[in-house]
Design an enzyme around this catalytic site. Structure first.
Site, PDB file in Angstrom:
ATOM      1  N   CYS A   1     -22.254 -60.240  -0.203  1.00 54.88           N
ATOM      2  CA  CYS A   1     -23.054 -59.063   0.107  1.00 54.88           C
ATOM      3  C   CYS A   1     -22.398 -58.290   1.252  1.00 54.88           C
ATOM      4  O   CYS A   1     -21.226 -57.947   1.175  1.00 54.88           O
ATOM      5  CB  CYS A   1     -24.490 -59.492   0.428  1.00 54.88           C
ATOM      6  SG  CYS A   1     -25.655 -58.114   0.617  1.00 54.88           S
ATOM      7  N   LEU A   2     -23.112 -58.030   2.337  1.00 49.77           N
ATOM      8  CA  LEU A   2     -22.544 -57.278   3.447  1.00 49.77           C
ATOM      9  C   LEU A   2     -21.384 -58.029   4.094  1.00 49.77           C
ATOM     10  O   LEU A   2     -20.457 -57.405   4.631  1.00 49.77           O
ATOM     11  CB  LEU A   2     -23.634 -56.983   4.486  1.00 49.77           C
ATOM     12  CG  LEU A   2     -23.273 -56.098   5.674  1.00 49.77           C
ATOM     13  CD1 LEU A   2     -22.600 -54.817   5.232  1.00 49.77           C
ATOM     14  CD2 LEU A   2     -24.521 -55.796   6.496  1.00 49.77           C
TER      15      LEU A   2
END
Length: 592
Positions: free
Chosen positions: A320-321
């Site tokens: 994800c991030l």
């Protein structure tokens, strides 16, 4: 009053940034009175800008007024809806009306009327010439949310399933639903620190019920702990695996229960695995930015992974991030190599991006909450608090899928009195984290709103981050029903990098599609076979046409890819560096 061990650790760690006053952090030097007022409004609206919503509806309505042909079309649509449906009409494929009781009078009439209203608003909010695309999407989304709120399945007197369950149980199902509602209300309305009943996700406690793969904390600073997992094979691949999870979530989604732990799977396959565990920031960390997460998080962990591997290149994995941050680091590393500057703390053997975006031009429905007005109100809310809470962020995700995550759940738990059985993934999802004001503002403004990273405008320490500079081979995973990182958005890494990209599209969503252990029923993934006939550059639709589906988990496919990019000869497992700071899962993961 004694300090907790965690706070003592945090105070002893080096400061990440100089202390800054709240005033110095106001976006664009805005007046504090303006920021305070916007923050009050944002609290009342759940972070949504009423101005953005009003402008969208104004744009739609005014253009509809000067479209007589469209108005005539809608009038005809409404007249057809009033004509009604023939007796016995089936309720369609809407899961809310799947119960057989919806086929009987008067419930089939309720379902039919509701679907006609849905159809009318779908027509009314589509194809109005002159309305801006973003405003059109906002109006369609708002109309859908309001309709879902008033669906006949949400009310006991218009839902045959609820009435039948209440009759059969002598009202016990409604009584159970009342108890469920009261329990949830007490939990949500209780002041901070107040004693409340056991959370729904209990008893899944990190280190006791989840996050059980044995390991040791080998490094700690003010932002991260680094966990090195114990080897479970006599020999290991020479290249260690460093996992960089998103700080939007606790790391142990990748180390849930023993049967579905991605960390445990890799360790059993002969990999030396290290995991970053992020500290949960508070108001004192409001000035932490993306550059701090890069330097004190990813690069600090990479330096330790390089030391554990004895100088061997590292397989870096970002979720994800964390994957977005890893792509930034890899781009800077490639640019430094070309320019002859000091490279990363350790060389990269490969890069794996798991459900991570690098191009944010198609963020899916999350883009509905990303415009200048929305971010102005959200910035004000974060500025006052110093961070965005996990509950505030979760509310936005729930709003995107309110039909399933809000209304259907409320019908099941409050009208039928049925609680969903807790599981490890639900417990992890409830274990929320906070996001520092500056980092989240930079992320939303520069990546989501302006797409600076993909377009080469994003700067770190004054240097542009050019994804075309990435030199390590890449494995990129997306999931088919991902509403956080839509797979077509993830796929755009192909157009941004010149290195070979192994792209895999797994079934499931952002979390459940990643936690997809071998043997999990109903799992599959799409991939392209290797070979000279394999197309190099394609758009997402073309890739799907060429890809073939494999039943089962994507984990073995990825592990074989890691093995192909590792040294052919294995070595003895490396010993943890001294001093060891404690046993996994460490202190930061249990920080409230």
């Amino acid at each position: 009053m004694k300090s907790s061990p965690l706070r003592v650790v945090a105070r002893q760690s080096p400061a990440l940034v100089p202390p800054a006053s709240a005033a110095s952090l106001r976006p664009d030097g805005q007046d504090p009175l303006d920021m305070s007022f916007k923050s009050l409004v944002a609290r009342a609206t759940g972070g949504i800008s009423p101005l953005a919503m009003g402008l969208a509806f104004q744009d739609w309505y005014l253009h509809l007024l000067v479209a007589p042909g469209k108005c005539a079309e809608l009038a005809g649509c409404w007249a057809g809806a009033l004509a009604g449906a023939p007796a016995g009409t089936e309720p369609g494929d809407d899961r809310r009306f799947a119960d057989p009781g919806w086929s009987a009078w008067p419930f089939h009439r309720y379902a039919w009327n509701f679907r006609q209203v849905e159809h009318f608003w779908q027509r009314a909010t589509s194809g109005v010439a002159g309305v801006g695309p973003h405003h059109a999407e906002v109006v369609r989304f708002a109309a859908r949310q309001l309709l879902d709120m008033w669906a006949p399945s949400n009310f006991p007197w218009t839902n045959p399933e609820v009435l039948r369950a209440a009759w059969a149980s002598g009202g016990a199902s409604l009584a159970a639903g009342w108890r469920n509602w009261r329990q949830d209300a007490c939990r949500h309305l209780a002041p901070p620190g107040a004693a409340v009943s056991e959370p729904l996700g209990a008893p899944y406690v990190p280190g006791v019920d989840v996050a059980l793969t044995p390991g040791k904390v080998v490094f700690r600073n003010a932002l991260i702990e680094l966990i090195q997992y114990n080897p479970q094979t006599d020999a290991v691949y020479r290249e260690p695996v460093l996992i960089v999870p998103s700080w939007i979530m606790k790391y142990y989604i990748l180390d849930l229960s023993p049967h579905n732990s991605l960390v445990g799977y890799l360790v059993r396959k002969g990999h030396t695995v290290l995991m970053i565990s992020w500290r949960n920031p508070d108001a004192g960390d409001r000035d932490l930015g993306l550059a701090d997460y890069l330097r004190q998080g990813l690069l600090a962990g990479l330096a330790q992974a390089g030391a554990v591997g004895g100088g061997a290149p590292v397989h870096a994995v970002g979720y994800c991030l964390g994957g977005t941050l890893l792509a930034m680091a890899a781009a800077l590393h490639g640019d430094d190599q070309v320019a002859g500057r000091k490279p990363l703390p350790a060389p990269l053997a490969s890069i794996s991006l798991i459900a991570a975006q690098t191009d944010f031009s198609e963020p899916g429905e999350l883009g509905l909450f990303i415009d200048d007005s929305e971010l102005a109100f959200l910035d004000a809310l974060m500025w006052e608090q110093g961070y965005l809470t996990g509950d505030q962020m979760a509310a936005s995700f729930q709003l995107l899928h309110a039909r399933d995550l809000v209304w259907s759940r409320m019908m099941r738990e409050y009208l039928l009195g049925r609680r969903s059985a807790p599981n490890d993934l639900m417990a992890w999802n409830a274990d929320s984290t906070r996001l520092p004001f500056r980092m989240h503002s930079e992320y939303l403004h520069q990546l989501f709103l302006r797409n600076d990273l993909a377009e080469g405008r994003y700067l770190i320490d004054g240097k542009p981050v050019l994804l075309s500079s990435i030199m390590a081979p890449m494995f990129v995973l997306a999931t088919e029903r991902d509403h956080v990182s839509p797979w077509r958005s993830v796929y755009k890494i192909h157009q941004l990098c010149d290195v070979p990209v192994e792209f895999v599209l797994a079934s499931g969503g952002h979390n459940a599609g990643v936690v997809s252990e071998p043997g999990h029923p109903g799992r599959s993934y799409l991939s392209l076979a290797t070979g000279p006939a394999r197309p190099r550059r394609t758009v997402a639709a073309q890739w799907v046409e060429h890809a073939h589906r494999t039943e089962g988990s994507w984990w073995p496919h990825w592990q074989h890819w890691l093995a192909r990019h590792s040294s052919p000869h294995k070595v003895a497992p490396p010993a943890p560096p001294a001093p060891v700071l404690g046993a996994a899962p460490g202190l930061y993961v249990v920080q409230p």
